[in-house]
Design a protein around this motif. Sequence first.
Motif: not given
Length: 297
Positions: A113-114, A133-134
């Motif tokens: 996300p970053d 996360t992804i």
Amino acid sequence: MIWTNYHGHCKYCDGNFAPEEYAKRAIDKDFLAYGFSSHSPLPFDNAWSMKEDSIQNYLQEIELLKGRYHTKIEIYTGLEADYIEGLSSPSKLKSKYNLDYVIGSVHYAGVYPDGTRWEIDGDTRGFQTGLRTIYGNNIKKCISTYYRLIRDMIEMHTPDIVGHLDKIKIHNIDNVYFSEFDRWYQNEVISTLKSIKANGCILEVNTRGIYTRKNWQTYPSRWILEKAYELKIPVTLTSDAHHPEEINMAFERSAAMLNDVGYRRMTILWQGKWQNVPFDQKGLKIDVSNKDTKLAS
Ligand SMILES: [Zn+2]
Ligand SMILES: [Zn+2]
């Protein structure tokens, strides 16, 4: 034993020594040709790529070696070019730097996300974090994206050689994430092989996983090479060397495996063109007197 190897790193990226040390070792080992393929520069920092401001020195240094050793070995200039959608294209890098060849590899298969890119062959923890996360721990989605990226690369940014096709298996020790016999996995791989065939690329058979003891097989696995053989896809044996000692590591057993699969010829860059040359586990079957005739001048 006569070999070639076009997948080699050096001090310009994450290898250990100056290019000349690899060239000298290749001459000592009777190589017919040796190709340098440092990791291409990327528009963001990582631990292993060449820096953009080093590339002219890299190209010049290899050019000097071509002249210095031309009676002993053929040296070729390449890059292991990352494919990253919208950021890094193997075919564009080849023409930008006027390279003899380019290996196209996918090392990044997602974005946090970053905005940080996710490496599929980094450490185990990083792999787990990215997968969670992804991809919400959906391994099928993750792997399908990886192979889709490879197909996009082959079809739109066509490299000469497709690098370590199934490297994403590096973290799949004891089949913790998937089985290579799962139908969905095999379908992804087979459609990627068809894309390799349709676009005239060479499939590399990369021994690095074996001698670093990360995998017991080459990249790609034997069953993939059996399918590649059925599809008449040309192969070239490489070691992905980072140290001069590694330039032909695990070549004999991998060549024996390729013969067992059915391959009798591998594709090498020699005399300035890609040629299919007979081989067995003792190396390329090339008439040495012929080699001397060609190389002595
Ligand atoms: Zn790589
Ligand atoms: Zn590499």
